[in-house]
Motif scaffolding. Structure first.
Motif, PDB file in Angstrom:
ATOM      1  N   ILE A  54       0.835  -1.192   0.000  1.00 26.84           N
ATOM      2  CA  ILE A  54       0.000   0.000   0.000  1.00 26.84           C
ATOM      3  C   ILE A  54       0.876   1.250   0.000  1.00 26.84           C
ATOM      4  O   ILE A  54       2.057   1.201   0.338  1.00 26.84           O
ATOM      5  CB  ILE A  54      -0.916   0.053   1.239  1.00 26.84           C
ATOM      6  CG1 ILE A  54      -0.086   0.050   2.535  1.00 26.84           C
ATOM      7  CG2 ILE A  54      -1.929  -1.086   1.226  1.00 26.84           C
ATOM      8  CD1 ILE A  54      -0.891   0.273   3.796  1.00 26.84           C
ATOM      9  N   GLU A  55       0.275   2.352  -0.403  1.00 29.56           N
ATOM     10  CA  GLU A  55       0.878   3.655  -0.173  1.00 29.56           C
ATOM     11  C   GLU A  55      -0.194   4.567   0.415  1.00 29.56           C
ATOM     12  O   GLU A  55      -1.372   4.463   0.066  1.00 29.56           O
ATOM     13  CB  GLU A  55       1.466   4.256  -1.457  1.00 29.56           C
ATOM     14  CG  GLU A  55       0.462   4.579  -2.544  1.00 29.56           C
ATOM     15  CD  GLU A  55       1.104   5.274  -3.752  1.00 29.56           C
ATOM     16  OE1 GLU A  55       2.348   5.411  -3.777  1.00 29.56           O
ATOM     17  OE2 GLU A  55       0.351   5.678  -4.655  1.00 29.56           O
ATOM     18  N   ILE A  56       0.218   5.408   1.340  1.00 26.41           N
ATOM     19  CA  ILE A  56      -0.700   6.315   2.023  1.00 26.41           C
ATOM     20  C   ILE A  56      -0.284   7.736   1.664  1.00 26.41           C
ATOM     21  O   ILE A  56       0.799   8.186   2.052  1.00 26.41           O
ATOM     22  CB  ILE A  56      -0.662   6.105   3.546  1.00 26.41           C
ATOM     23  CG1 ILE A  56      -0.941   4.641   3.892  1.00 26.41           C
ATOM     24  CG2 ILE A  56      -1.664   7.026   4.248  1.00 26.41           C
ATOM     25  CD1 ILE A  56      -0.547   4.252   5.314  1.00 26.41           C
ATOM     26  N   LEU A  57      -1.112   8.417   0.903  1.00 23.61           N
ATOM     27  CA  LEU A  57      -0.818   9.776   0.482  1.00 23.61           C
ATOM     28  C   LEU A  57      -1.554  10.739   1.414  1.00 23.61           C
ATOM     29  O   LEU A  57      -2.794  10.813   1.397  1.00 23.61           O
ATOM     30  CB  LEU A  57      -1.252  10.016  -0.965  1.00 23.61           C
ATOM     31  CG  LEU A  57      -0.439   9.297  -2.044  1.00 23.61           C
ATOM     32  CD1 LEU A  57      -0.908   7.860  -2.214  1.00 23.61           C
ATOM     33  CD2 LEU A  57      -0.538  10.031  -3.371  1.00 23.61           C
ATOM     34  N   VAL A  58      -0.795  11.424   2.254  1.00 22.44           N
ATOM     35  CA  VAL A  58      -1.367  12.343   3.230  1.00 22.44           C
ATOM     36  C   VAL A  58      -1.180  13.764   2.712  1.00 22.44           C
ATOM     37  O   VAL A  58      -0.046  14.233   2.559  1.00 22.44           O
ATOM     38  CB  VAL A  58      -0.707  12.180   4.604  1.00 22.44           C
ATOM     39  CG1 VAL A  58      -1.394  13.069   5.636  1.00 22.44           C
ATOM     40  CG2 VAL A  58      -0.765  10.717   5.054  1.00 22.44           C
ATOM     41  N   ILE A  59      -2.283  14.446   2.433  1.00 19.15           N
ATOM     42  CA  ILE A  59      -2.230  15.775   1.836  1.00 19.15           C
ATOM     43  C   ILE A  59      -2.681  16.805   2.859  1.00 19.15           C
ATOM     44  O   ILE A  59      -3.860  16.883   3.205  1.00 19.15           O
ATOM     45  CB  ILE A  59      -3.110  15.867   0.567  1.00 19.15           C
ATOM     46  CG1 ILE A  59      -2.603  14.913  -0.514  1.00 19.15           C
ATOM     47  CG2 ILE A  59      -3.120  17.291   0.016  1.00 19.15           C
ATOM     48  CD1 ILE A  59      -3.299  13.597  -0.564  1.00 19.15           C
ATOM     49  N   ASN A  60      -1.743  17.584   3.363  1.00 22.18           N
ATOM     50  CA  ASN A  60      -2.071  18.654   4.298  1.00 22.18           C
ATOM     51  C   ASN A  60      -2.606  19.832   3.490  1.00 22.18           C
ATOM     52  O   ASN A  60      -1.869  20.520   2.798  1.00 22.18           O
ATOM     53  CB  ASN A  60      -0.841  19.066   5.108  1.00 22.18           C
ATOM     54  CG  ASN A  60      -1.179  20.107   6.163  1.00 22.18           C
ATOM     55  OD1 ASN A  60      -2.282  20.657   6.195  1.00 22.18           O
ATOM     56  ND2 ASN A  60      -0.222  20.382   7.042  1.00 22.18           N
ATOM     57  N   ASP A  61      -3.904  20.061   3.616  1.00 23.13           N
ATOM     58  CA  ASP A  61      -4.581  21.076   2.807  1.00 23.13           C
ATOM     59  C   ASP A  61      -4.617  22.423   3.535  1.00 23.13           C
ATOM     60  O   ASP A  61      -5.672  23.007   3.756  1.00 23.13           O
ATOM     61  CB  ASP A  61      -6.010  20.598   2.498  1.00 23.13           C
ATOM     62  CG  ASP A  61      -6.708  21.461   1.462  1.00 23.13           C
ATOM     63  OD1 ASP A  61      -6.054  21.889   0.498  1.00 23.13           O
ATOM     64  OD2 ASP A  61      -7.922  21.723   1.635  1.00 23.13           O
ATOM     65  N   GLY A  62      -3.427  22.901   3.923  1.00 27.74           N
ATOM     66  CA  GLY A  62      -3.337  24.211   4.545  1.00 27.74           C
ATOM     67  C   GLY A  62      -3.728  24.259   6.001  1.00 27.74           C
ATOM     68  O   GLY A  62      -4.244  25.283   6.478  1.00 27.74           O
ATOM     69  N   SER A  63      -3.502  23.184   6.742  1.00 27.67           N
ATOM     70  CA  SER A  63      -3.872  23.152   8.165  1.00 27.67           C
ATOM     71  C   SER A  63      -3.127  24.234   8.951  1.00 27.67           C
ATOM     72  O   SER A  63      -1.953  24.530   8.680  1.00 27.67           O
ATOM     73  CB  SER A  63      -3.550  21.790   8.774  1.00 27.67           C
ATOM     74  OG  SER A  63      -4.339  20.779   8.192  1.00 27.67           O
ATOM     75  N   THR A  64      -3.803  24.797   9.952  1.00 27.81           N
ATOM     76  CA  THR A  64      -3.191  25.814  10.804  1.00 27.81           C
ATOM     77  C   THR A  64      -3.008  25.313  12.243  1.00 27.81           C
ATOM     78  O   THR A  64      -2.564  26.067  13.103  1.00 27.81           O
ATOM     79  CB  THR A  64      -4.055  27.089  10.821  1.00 27.81           C
ATOM     80  OG1 THR A  64      -5.383  26.758  11.248  1.00 27.81           O
ATOM     81  CG2 THR A  64      -4.118  27.713   9.432  1.00 27.81           C
ATOM     82  N   ASP A  65      -3.351  24.063  12.497  1.00 22.30           N
ATOM     83  CA  ASP A  65      -3.163  23.490  13.834  1.00 22.30           C
ATOM     84  C   ASP A  65      -1.910  22.618  13.840  1.00 22.30           C
ATOM     85  O   ASP A  65      -0.992  22.834  13.062  1.00 22.30           O
ATOM     86  CB  ASP A  65      -4.418  22.714  14.267  1.00 22.30           C
ATOM     87  CG  ASP A  65      -4.684  21.497  13.375  1.00 22.30           C
ATOM     88  OD1 ASP A  65      -3.932  21.285  12.405  1.00 22.30           O
ATOM     89  OD2 ASP A  65      -5.635  20.746  13.674  1.00 22.30           O
ATOM     90  N   ASN A  66      -1.874  21.619  14.689  1.00 25.68           N
ATOM     91  CA  ASN A  66      -0.691  20.756  14.807  1.00 25.68           C
ATOM     92  C   ASN A  66      -0.747  19.513  13.919  1.00 25.68           C
ATOM     93  O   ASN A  66       0.010  18.560  14.152  1.00 25.68           O
ATOM     94  CB  ASN A  66      -0.505  20.337  16.270  1.00 25.68           C
ATOM     95  CG  ASN A  66      -0.078  21.489  17.156  1.00 25.68           C
ATOM     96  OD1 ASN A  66       0.825  22.250  16.795  1.00 25.68           O
ATOM     97  ND2 ASN A  66      -0.728  21.633  18.303  1.00 25.68           N
ATOM     98  N   SER A  67      -1.623  19.514  12.936  1.00 24.88           N
ATOM     99  CA  SER A  67      -1.752  18.340  12.059  1.00 24.88           C
ATOM    100  C   SER A  67      -0.428  17.980  11.388  1.00 24.88           C
ATOM    101  O   SER A  67      -0.076  16.802  11.284  1.00 24.88           O
ATOM    102  CB  SER A  67      -2.827  18.589  10.996  1.00 24.88           C
ATOM    103  OG  SER A  67      -4.108  18.656  11.575  1.00 24.88           O
ATOM    104  N   GLN A  68       0.322  18.981  10.923  1.00 21.55           N
ATOM    105  CA  GLN A  68       1.572  18.695  10.215  1.00 21.55           C
ATOM    106  C   GLN A  68       2.588  18.003  11.119  1.00 21.55           C
ATOM    107  O   GLN A  68       3.326  17.122  10.667  1.00 21.55           O
ATOM    108  CB  GLN A  68       2.174  19.968   9.632  1.00 21.55           C
ATOM    109  CG  GLN A  68       3.398  19.728   8.744  1.00 21.55           C
ATOM    110  CD  GLN A  68       3.103  18.834   7.544  1.00 21.55           C
ATOM    111  OE1 GLN A  68       2.165  19.097   6.793  1.00 21.55           O
ATOM    112  NE2 GLN A  68       3.898  17.783   7.350  1.00 21.55           N
ATOM    113  N   LYS A  69       2.611  18.361  12.390  1.00 23.94           N
ATOM    114  CA  LYS A  69       3.541  17.704  13.321  1.00 23.94           C
ATOM    115  C   LYS A  69       3.214  16.217  13.446  1.00 23.94           C
ATOM    116  O   LYS A  69       4.107  15.372  13.489  1.00 23.94           O
ATOM    117  CB  LYS A  69       3.465  18.386  14.691  1.00 23.94           C
ATOM    118  CG  LYS A  69       4.020  19.803  14.703  1.00 23.94           C
ATOM    119  CD  LYS A  69       3.931  20.408  16.100  1.00 23.94           C
ATOM    120  CE  LYS A  69       4.468  21.841  16.106  1.00 23.94           C
ATOM    121  NZ  LYS A  69       4.350  22.458  17.454  1.00 23.94           N
TER     122      LYS A  69
END
Length: 329
Positions: free
Chosen positions: A32-47
């Protein structure tokens, strides 16, 4: 080539993202591959995304982009996916660890272009609040030409299905549209010959108290726009002769789904505008009140299958008692 690409749009879901990604990285299907797309989050999602990417670099591919909405983020993932099949997982939901293995196995077993599983709504404590059974009493393998009632029976969620990637050639989710699944997924299905399904409740759909679906505005008119776009695709498909199923689709999505949304529109002016558009939609398609009332889903009368409160609401609307409805709501 991965067997399945899982596309996960992320926007300000720091409280839910870890549970979602844990359910994906622990899938029993390995390719599998998991493509995680951060759509401009302003919280701690990217961390949180960074932690998972560092821990599972062979499985997770991460991307960051300016905010463009759910459809735009999904399309971004589709453009970069390399798997044989695509799956869409919303980042506040989660899935069973065997979901992808079972559904991919069914796809290969039956040479199916789409595989469907059941889903259930859960609250923020993980307690199941509603089970949503898809295509009950149907065989595991579904030949669309023989069982085309599926077209007007199924729920058009993107999240509880896997799709052959080729089905999306030249097709994408419409950016900026609410109810984008209703607009695209039926058009994808119209390209298929064989579906497969499992009765397992693999997908856990989180009902958040602050969800976009709780805000009922004029954007609900996108439901009618979605149905109209599907009608065009239907007329250009190999199933264009199956007029009964098209009308049933129009009744389920264009009438019942739209009315279910309309019930929670608070502003009278917006309500009246949307109600007027619905009546125009029904008139243009020559859908009679009798056809709406007798509409069957999964072989049962749809209206009679609903809770009494909903039955009363629909009946009052169909027989012209809108003012009474507004007082009741």
């Amino acid at each position: 080539m991965p067997e399945i690409s899982m596309i996960v749009p992320v926007y300000n879901v720091e409280n839910y993202l870890e549970k979602c990604l844990n359910s994906l990285v622990n899938q029993t299907l390995q390719e599998i591959e998991i493509l995680v797309i951060n759509d401009g989050s302003t919280d701690n999602s990217q961390k949180i995304i960074d932690v998972f990417q560092n821990k599972f670099p062979q499985k997770i591919k991460t991307f960051a982009k300016e905010n463009g909405g759910l459809s735009d983020a999904r399309n971004y993932g589709i453009d970069r996916a390399t798997g044989e099949f695509l799956a869409f997982v919303d980042s506040d939901d989660y899935v069973s660890v065997t979901m992808m293995e079972e559904m991919y196995g069914l796809a290969k077993k039956h040479e199916a272009e789409i595989v469907i599983c059941n889903l259930q709504k859960v609250d923020e404590n993980g307690i199941v609040t509603q089970k949503l059974t898809q295509i009950p009493n149907s065989p595991e393998k579904i030949d669309l030409e023989k069982h085309f009632s599926v077209f007007s029976d199924i729920s058009y969620f993107a999240c509880n299905k896997i799709f052959k990637r080729e089905l999306f050639e030249g097709k994408r989710f419409q950016k900026g549209m609410h109810f984008e699944d209703i607009e695209l997924i039926p058009k994808i299905l119209l390209q298929c010959k064989t579906l497969a399904k499992t009765d397992a409740f693999h997908y856990q759909y989180l009902e958040r108290s602050n969800s976009i679906s709780k805000s009922h505005t004029e954007r609900g008119l996108d439901i009618l726009k979605a149905v109209k776009n599907v009608e065009i695709a239907f007329e250009n498909s190999e199933y264009s002769h199956k007029k009964t199923e098209l009308k049933n689709f129009q009744i389920l999505e264009g009438v019942y789904t739209f009315l279910a949304y309309l019930a929670f529109v608070k502003e009278d002016e917006v309500y009246q505008k949307m109600s007027s558009e619905l009546k125009k939609f029904i008139k243009e398609r020559k859908i009679s009140t009798f056809e709406i009332l007798k509409y069957q889903r999964f072989g049962k009368n749809y209206l009679l299958s609903l809770p009494l409160k909903k039955q009363v609401y629909y009946l009052l609307y169909f027989f012209g008692f809108e003012k009474l409805i507004r007082k009741m709501i």
